[in-house]
Design a protein around this motif. Structure first.
Motif, PDB file in Angstrom:
ATOM      1  N   ILE A 331       5.983   5.857  -9.520  1.00 55.42           N
ATOM      2  CA  ILE A 331       6.714   4.607  -9.273  1.00 55.42           C
ATOM      3  C   ILE A 331       8.211   4.895  -9.241  1.00 55.42           C
ATOM      4  CG2 ILE A 331       7.253   2.344 -10.246  1.00 55.42           C
ATOM      5  CD1 ILE A 331       4.402   2.383 -11.449  1.00 55.42           C
ATOM      6  N   LEU A 332       8.866   4.378  -8.224  1.00 56.37           N
ATOM      7  CA  LEU A 332      10.310   4.519  -8.098  1.00 56.37           C
ATOM      8  C   LEU A 332      10.970   3.173  -8.385  1.00 56.37           C
ATOM      9  CD1 LEU A 332      12.381   6.525  -5.637  1.00 56.37           C
ATOM     10  CD2 LEU A 332      12.806   4.066  -5.685  1.00 56.37           C
ATOM     11  N   ILE A 333      12.060   3.187  -9.139  1.00 59.06           N
ATOM     12  CA  ILE A 333      12.823   1.982  -9.438  1.00 59.06           C
ATOM     13  C   ILE A 333      14.086   2.000  -8.576  1.00 59.06           C
ATOM     14  CG2 ILE A 333      13.853   0.581 -11.258  1.00 59.06           C
ATOM     15  CD1 ILE A 333      10.898   1.227 -11.713  1.00 59.06           C
ATOM     16  N   ASP A 334      14.334   0.914  -7.834  1.00 59.21           N
ATOM     17  CA  ASP A 334      15.546   0.906  -7.007  1.00 59.21           C
ATOM     18  C   ASP A 334      16.721   0.322  -7.804  1.00 59.21           C
ATOM     19  OD1 ASP A 334      15.439  -1.884  -6.893  1.00 59.21           O
ATOM     20  OD2 ASP A 334      14.604  -1.950  -4.873  1.00 59.21           O
ATOM     21  N   GLU A 335      17.891   0.294  -7.184  1.00 56.42           N
ATOM     22  CA  GLU A 335      19.103  -0.144  -7.887  1.00 56.42           C
ATOM     23  C   GLU A 335      19.066  -1.622  -8.259  1.00 56.42           C
ATOM     24  OE1 GLU A 335      21.717  -0.829  -3.797  1.00 56.42           O
ATOM     25  OE2 GLU A 335      22.215   0.794  -5.173  1.00 56.42           O
ATOM     26  N   ASN A 336      18.128  -2.387  -7.663  1.00 56.11           N
ATOM     27  CA  ASN A 336      17.934  -3.793  -8.021  1.00 56.11           C
ATOM     28  C   ASN A 336      16.857  -3.973  -9.097  1.00 56.11           C
ATOM     29  OD1 ASN A 336      19.824  -4.688  -6.009  1.00 56.11           O
ATOM     30  ND2 ASN A 336      18.235  -4.309  -4.470  1.00 56.11           N
ATOM     31  N   LEU A 337      16.406  -2.841  -9.664  1.00 48.25           N
ATOM     32  CA  LEU A 337      15.386  -2.815 -10.714  1.00 48.25           C
ATOM     33  C   LEU A 337      14.030  -3.306 -10.228  1.00 48.25           C
ATOM     34  CD1 LEU A 337      17.505  -4.005 -13.768  1.00 48.25           C
ATOM     35  CD2 LEU A 337      16.902  -1.667 -13.126  1.00 48.25           C
ATOM     36  N   LYS A 338      13.774  -3.121  -8.956  1.00 48.43           N
ATOM     37  CA  LYS A 338      12.455  -3.427  -8.404  1.00 48.43           C
ATOM     38  C   LYS A 338      11.609  -2.151  -8.392  1.00 48.43           C
ATOM     39  CE  LYS A 338       9.966  -4.837  -4.255  1.00 48.43           C
ATOM     40  NZ  LYS A 338      10.018  -5.359  -2.882  1.00 48.43           N
ATOM     41  N   PRO A 339      10.407  -2.191  -8.968  1.00 47.68           N
ATOM     42  CA  PRO A 339       9.531  -1.010  -8.924  1.00 47.68           C
ATOM     43  C   PRO A 339       8.785  -0.911  -7.593  1.00 47.68           C
ATOM     44  CG  PRO A 339       8.535  -2.732 -10.274  1.00 47.68           C
ATOM     45  CD  PRO A 339       9.858  -3.270  -9.811  1.00 47.68           C
ATOM     46  N   TRP A 340       8.710   0.297  -7.064  1.00 42.64           N
ATOM     47  CA  TRP A 340       7.999   0.575  -5.817  1.00 42.64           C
ATOM     48  C   TRP A 340       6.892   1.590  -6.092  1.00 42.64           C
ATOM     49  CZ3 TRP A 340       9.229  -1.775  -1.148  1.00 42.64           C
ATOM     50  CH2 TRP A 340      10.449  -2.445  -1.094  1.00 42.64           C
ATOM     51  N   LEU A 341       5.702   1.313  -5.583  1.00 37.22           N
ATOM     52  CA  LEU A 341       4.605   2.269  -5.708  1.00 37.22           C
ATOM     53  C   LEU A 341       4.747   3.336  -4.628  1.00 37.22           C
ATOM     54  CD1 LEU A 341       1.861   3.130  -6.961  1.00 37.22           C
ATOM     55  CD2 LEU A 341       0.765   1.712  -5.204  1.00 37.22           C
ATOM     56  N   LEU A 342       4.866   4.590  -5.046  1.00 33.25           N
ATOM     57  CA  LEU A 342       4.952   5.688  -4.088  1.00 33.25           C
ATOM     58  C   LEU A 342       3.568   6.234  -3.751  1.00 33.25           C
ATOM     59  CD1 LEU A 342       8.056   7.606  -5.512  1.00 33.25           C
ATOM     60  CD2 LEU A 342       7.979   5.815  -3.754  1.00 33.25           C
ATOM     61  N   GLU A 343       2.788   6.538  -4.777  1.00 36.09           N
ATOM     62  CA  GLU A 343       1.422   7.036  -4.563  1.00 36.09           C
ATOM     63  C   GLU A 343       0.656   7.003  -5.872  1.00 36.09           C
ATOM     64  OE1 GLU A 343       1.849  11.810  -4.746  1.00 36.09           O
ATOM     65  OE2 GLU A 343       2.870  10.877  -3.049  1.00 36.09           O
ATOM     66  N   VAL A 344      -0.657   7.217  -5.764  1.00 31.72           N
ATOM     67  CA  VAL A 344      -1.526   7.317  -6.936  1.00 31.72           C
ATOM     68  C   VAL A 344      -2.161   8.704  -6.897  1.00 31.72           C
ATOM     69  CG1 VAL A 344      -3.494   6.332  -8.172  1.00 31.72           C
ATOM     70  CG2 VAL A 344      -1.995   4.838  -6.819  1.00 31.72           C
ATOM     71  N   ASN A 345      -2.088   9.410  -8.008  1.00 32.73           N
ATOM     72  CA  ASN A 345      -2.543  10.797  -8.065  1.00 32.73           C
ATOM     73  C   ASN A 345      -3.900  10.931  -8.740  1.00 32.73           C
ATOM     74  OD1 ASN A 345      -0.054  12.670  -7.207  1.00 32.73           O
ATOM     75  ND2 ASN A 345       0.721  10.891  -8.304  1.00 32.73           N
ATOM     76  N   TYR A 346      -4.744  11.746  -8.140  1.00 29.26           N
ATOM     77  CA  TYR A 346      -6.050  12.113  -8.681  1.00 29.26           C
ATOM     78  C   TYR A 346      -5.861  13.355  -9.556  1.00 29.26           C
ATOM     79  CZ  TYR A 346     -11.104  13.151  -8.460  1.00 29.26           C
ATOM     80  OH  TYR A 346     -12.423  13.379  -8.755  1.00 29.26           O
TER      81      TYR A 346
END
Length: 544
Positions: A331-346
């Motif tokens: 998960i990446l957090i942007d400068e507006n503090l919004k979390p973004w899902l990048l990927e899910v790892n097995y």
């Protein structure tokens, strides 16, 4: 004369008795009983292959488990099989009630980048873009190439001279392999299935370094759907300062540890970040609190993201028991503090490269063992492997019509135990007395007791049908819970929402409605409605 002799005999006996001597004899008798040989307590057994992480083996040995040895043990005499690669369906079908696998079949629908993108796109169509706006705009190559080109040039016209940033990832690879970041469409090169996403060019920077979060999530069952999130985790940093002017510098744009640990600045003391490229999640949230960031609200957003992501793939996952799945959410957090899902790892990496890895990953494995020992087995698991095979091949829609799916699944955890203790002891003095005098067993001791019962059943009983061990075994269920489950109308009881095991917190189901909606099949629409209510309630409380 005889009377005198008899009297003397009695007198000598009276003289020879004394309280001190009596107590000594009593203590000796008790000591002999304690020292009497009893049945040997066999340790639990784990099975591995060449891909099993070293830290997993180390933790299990530390907890007193034995490593499986074909020369000394029978083919079925093991409790946990942990490996990196998935298992065959036959492995799941032939599982015994005392065994666990660390993978659930069909979970690659969540961990393959292209499959995840398809599921999330479908959820956006069904339930609206607003709910599923935590993933960047995504195209699957080569199928969506025409759509991507259209979108690319449309955005180019809108931005004018400003650049447009995109990232391309291979669908099946991990550890940052094969990733390219580009602004000019002529730089896009791919061979095979890839995903192209809008690049998040305003990440939250720590000391001008990009970072992302590795969140550990354990799903102990898909019916009822049961999701635990680990409180601790990793924060992974790029080792060069973020620079959109140089898209080819992987040490500036990629946070994968496997890449950055070979970078020139890995051992340098970097602004705020320090040496290396990792923090603990708790340190990161502590850093945010210093800037007056509401870390609790951020955690809630991440919880919702995890639930919505698992919901996207859960209906396509086949039914299987006695297994669990550990996911690594990036998960990446942007400068507006919004979390973004990048990927899910097995099979998220459990290699130990630094002291941060040691503290986080060793504790993680310990708590996973606690979690799987804590979760009770379903009633269906005692009905034989043939029935399990039939159910494992049934889709959710058909399985909903079966009447035998009535017992609670992996929700039988510590929160259920606490709930049942409080509920059933109010009107049952016998159970209250049992709770008061019963020693509190550890999870490991419960599993050992189960295995010893199995060994005793083997040696003391006549040969019987193959399904009989299912009746002999008493799977990891505490006394109070097993008694409670015999009471009428308790099979649908929902646990307290603050249920946890070690550092794992139960985040789904979060109320009785969501438990019911995921118990016999998966009523996704009902769950989405409940989740929206929860999100709106939390949002209103934050504003007030």
């Amino acid at each position: 004369m005889n009377d005198l002799q008899g009297l003397g005999s009695v007198t000598s006996n009276i003289v020879s008795w004394s309280p001190k001597r009596h107590n000594m004899r009593k203590r000796n008798s008790l000591r002999k009983r304690k020292e009497a040989p009893g049945p040997a307590v066999k340790p639990l057994v784990f099975r591995v292959d060449e891909s099993t992480p070293t830290v997993v083996q180390s933790v299990l040995l530390e907890r007193g488990w034995d490593k499986f040895d074909r020369q000394r043990q029978g083919v079925e005499d093991w409790n946990l099989y942990w490996r990196t690669s998935p298992f065959q369906m036959a492995d799941h079908v032939n599982l015994k009630p005392w065994q666990r696998l660390n993978h659930h079949p069909g979970t690659t629908t969540l961990t393959r980048k292209d499959c995840l993108a398809k599921h999330l796109a479908n959820m956006r169509k069904l339930y609206g873009k607003t709910l599923y706006q935590f993933t960047p705009l995504t195209f699957i190559m080569p199928d969506d190439y025409t759509k991507f080109v259209h979108k690319y040039f449309k955005e180019k016209r809108h931005l004018g001279t400003k650049p447009s940033y995109w990232i391309c990832k291979p669908a099946e690879l991990s550890r940052g392999r094969g990733i390219i970041i580009f602004s000019d469409i002529q730089d896009l090169v791919f061979n095979g299935t890839h995903v192209v996403q809008k690049y998040i060019c305003n990440p939250l920077l720590v000391g001008r370094y990009k970072c992302d979060l590795r969140i550990y999530v354990c799903v102990t069952g898909f019916r009822p759907l049961t999701i635990y999130m680990y409180r601790e985790g990793l924060v992974r940093f790029a080792t060069e300062k973020f620079d959109l002017g140089n898209l080819q510098d992987c040490y500036s744009h990629l946070t994968n540890s496997s890449i950055n640990k070979s970078g020139a600045s890995y051992w340098k003391t970097k602004d705020v970040v320090g040496q290396g490229c990792k923090w603990t999640l708790s340190r990161f949230f502590s850093y945010l609190r210093k800037w007056d960031v509401d870390d609790l609200l951020l955690r809630q957003k991440i919880n919702h993201m995890v639930i919505l992501t698992v919901l996207a793939g859960a209906p396509s996952v086949p039914i299987a028991y006695n297994c669990f799945e550990l996911f690594g959410f990036d998960i990446l957090i942007d400068e507006n503090l919004k979390p973004w899902l990048l990927e899910v790892n097995y099979s998220p990496a459990l290699t130990v490269d630094c002291s941060i890895d040691v503290s986080v990953k060793r504790s993680l494995v310990h708590d996973i063992i606690e979690l799987i020992c804590l979760n009770g087995l379903r009633r269906e698991e005692r009905k034989g492997t043939r029935a399990s095979l039939v159910r494992s091949r049934m889709p959710y829609a058909r399985s909903n019509q079966r009447k035998h799916h009535t017992a609670p699944g992996p929700l039988s955890c510590v929160s259920v135990i606490q709930f049942t203790n409080r509920m059933c002891t109010k009107n049952n003095p016998a159970i209250q007395r049992a709770i008061d005098i019963r020693p509190k067993p550890t999870r490991t001791s419960q599993m050992r007791e189960m295995m010893n019962r199995r060994e005793g059943a083997k040696s003391n009983s006549r040969p019987r049908a193959q399904h009989m061990p299912h009746k002999v075994l008493s799977p990891y269920t505490p006394l109070t819970q097993s008694q409670f489950c015999k009471m009428k109308g308790t099979l649908g009881v929902f646990p307290e929402p603050n249920g946890h095991a070690g550092n794992f917190d139960l985040i789904f189901p979060f109320n009785e409605a969501t438990f019911g909606a995921s118990r016999n099949g998966l009523n996704v629409r009902r769950i989405i409605q409940e989740l929206q209510k929860l999100m709106n309630k939390q949002l209103s409380s934050d504003k007030s």
